[in-house]
Design a protein around this motif. Structure first.
Motif, PDB file in Angstrom:
ATOM      1  N   LEU A  13       0.811  -1.213   0.000  1.00  0.00           N
ATOM      2  CA  LEU A  13       0.000   0.000   0.000  1.00  0.00           C
ATOM      3  C   LEU A  13       0.846   1.266   0.000  1.00  0.00           C
ATOM      4  CD1 LEU A  13      -2.948  -0.853   2.437  1.00  0.00           C
ATOM      5  CD2 LEU A  13      -2.837  -1.083  -0.040  1.00  0.00           C
ATOM      6  N   GLY A  14       2.009   1.215   0.645  1.00  0.00           N
ATOM      7  CA  GLY A  14       2.870   2.389   0.714  1.00  0.00           C
ATOM      8  C   GLY A  14       3.384   2.831  -0.644  1.00  0.00           C
ATOM      9  N   LYS A  15       3.487   1.899  -1.563  1.00  0.00           N
ATOM     10  CA  LYS A  15       3.923   2.235  -2.923  1.00  0.00           C
ATOM     11  C   LYS A  15       2.888   3.118  -3.617  1.00  0.00           C
ATOM     12  CE  LYS A  15       5.479   0.023  -7.229  1.00  0.00           C
ATOM     13  NZ  LYS A  15       5.691  -1.284  -7.905  1.00  0.00           N
ATOM     14  N   VAL A  16       1.615   2.922  -3.265  1.00  0.00           N
ATOM     15  CA  VAL A  16       0.525   3.709  -3.853  1.00  0.00           C
ATOM     16  C   VAL A  16       0.398   5.064  -3.158  1.00  0.00           C
ATOM     17  CG1 VAL A  16      -1.966   3.758  -4.313  1.00  0.00           C
ATOM     18  CG2 VAL A  16      -0.697   1.599  -4.459  1.00  0.00           C
ATOM     19  N   ASP A  17       0.481   5.041  -1.833  1.00  0.00           N
ATOM     20  CA  ASP A  17       0.336   6.260  -1.030  1.00  0.00           C
ATOM     21  C   ASP A  17       0.985   6.001   0.324  1.00  0.00           C
ATOM     22  OD1 ASP A  17      -0.409   8.416   0.527  1.00  0.00           O
ATOM     23  OD2 ASP A  17      -2.527   8.335   0.008  1.00  0.00           O
ATOM     24  N   PRO A  18       1.963   6.813   0.713  1.00  0.00           N
ATOM     25  CA  PRO A  18       2.603   6.609   2.022  1.00  0.00           C
ATOM     26  C   PRO A  18       1.617   6.629   3.188  1.00  0.00           C
ATOM     27  CG  PRO A  18       3.879   8.139   0.694  1.00  0.00           C
ATOM     28  CD  PRO A  18       2.590   7.907  -0.037  1.00  0.00           C
ATOM     29  N   TYR A  19       0.459   7.243   2.983  1.00  0.00           N
ATOM     30  CA  TYR A  19      -0.555   7.313   4.034  1.00  0.00           C
ATOM     31  C   TYR A  19      -1.806   6.536   3.623  1.00  0.00           C
ATOM     32  CZ  TYR A  19       2.678  10.987   5.309  1.00  0.00           C
ATOM     33  OH  TYR A  19       3.827  11.683   5.613  1.00  0.00           O
TER      34      TYR A  19
END
Length: 322
Positions: A112-118
């Motif tokens: 998920l962090g690859k898509v959005d760090p948050y």
């Protein structure tokens, strides 16, 4: 009219009561020490199988009632050995589940962090049923599952606010990226967020661990969280009825002979996952050793099958062979 509360009893009185009910106490000093350290009520869960069954069966009592008196040949030492066996199982489960929790935290954060760090805070990164569907009834009315998850996350974040890494990210960035935020999650939070991920993301992680799809893997995590909670709260594990049951895998025939309502099935799931996470682990050998210590009472009222183990389990391909 409620029943009167049971009267307080001294340790000596507790021991005398057990003896009056037919429990053999070969070492009264040691038995009293166990009652003092563990408590009468906690140990009562382990001597429960040693209590006699009521021979009178009626239509209103399809499940046999237990009498206060013990089966002939019941020994306090057998109860203690069963407690020790159970304690070793709980510790073994916690060891495996710690590794599983850490690994899946990383899987979720990395994906998920690859898509959005948050991503954990961003509804767009999660499945709509989790992040957008409004609850229409109950205490969660007007809120989404993600809203409720975020409440718990913020609560854990508050409890961890003095941790140096939390202080650093809060003061410098205002919030924690997902690969840091995972450090304040518990197993249940991780399991819940995984279940709320998009289908393709869930399936991607599930495939790594041999689950047929993300929904199946989500059920694995819910079941393992149940086992973790039982173990972490020092509750009886060895013959507990698992309320959060997982589907039985179909990749090998030995799964079909197991009962997914019993803990042994979930110890096997742990082993299957550990083979992916740390294939050189000796965890399975420690499980073998603990299983070999199961107390064999002469009364025959407790048996390893109550844990869920089946004949010939040691030869399954699930376990590395010497």
């Amino acid at each position: 009219m409620p029943n009167h509360l049971k009267p307080w009893k001294s340790l000596n009185d507790q021991l005398t009561l057990l003896q009056q009910r037919g429990m053999a106490v070969d070492d009264p000093v040691a038995a009293k020490s166990y009652l003092e350290r563990l408590g009468y009520y906690r140990l009562s869960g382990y001597w429960y199988p040693f209590r006699q069954l009521d021979p009178v069966q009626t239509a209103n009592t399809p499940i046999p009632r237990r009498l206060d008196s013990f089966v002939e040949g019941s020994h306090f030492a057998d109860v203690v050995q069963l407690y020790v066996f159970d304690k070793k199982l709980r510790l073994l489960a916690m060891d495996a589940l710690e590794r599983i929790e850490m690994a899946i935290r990383v899987d979720i954060a990395h994906l998920l962090g690859k898509v959005d760090p948050y991503a954990h805070e961003n509804p767009k990164c999660l499945h709509g049923h989790f992040s957008k569907k409004i609850q229409t009834r109950g205490p969660a009315r007007g809120r989404t599952e993600h809203d409720l998850w975020l409440d718990k996350y913020r609560s854990h974040l508050w409890r961890s606010r003095r941790e140096p890494f939390v202080e650093h990210y809060q003061s410098n960035y205002g919030r924690l990226p997902i690969w840091v935020a995972v450090e304040v999650w518990d197993f249940g939070m991780m399991s819940k967020l995984y279940a709320g991920m998009k289908i393709a993301d869930r399936d991607f992680i599930a495939a790594k661990y041999g689950a047929v799809d993300g929904s199946t893997f989500a059920s694995w995590l819910r079941s393992l969280n149940f086992i973790r909670n039982v173990s972490a709260h020092h509750s009886r594990l060895w013959n507990i009825n698992v309320l959060e049951r997982s589907p039985v895998p179909v990749d090998a025939s030995y799964w079909q002979g197991m009962n997914n309502a019993r803990p042994f099935f979930y110890f096997c799931l742990m082993q299957a996952m550990l083979q992916v996470i740390c294939p050189n682990s000796s965890w399975h050998q420690r499980l073998f050793d603990v299983m070999a210590e199961f107390p064999m009472s002469s009364t025959g009222v407790i048996k390893i099958e109550d844990f869920g183990a089946v004949q010939g389990w040691q030869a399954w391909g699930l376990w590395p062979q010497k």
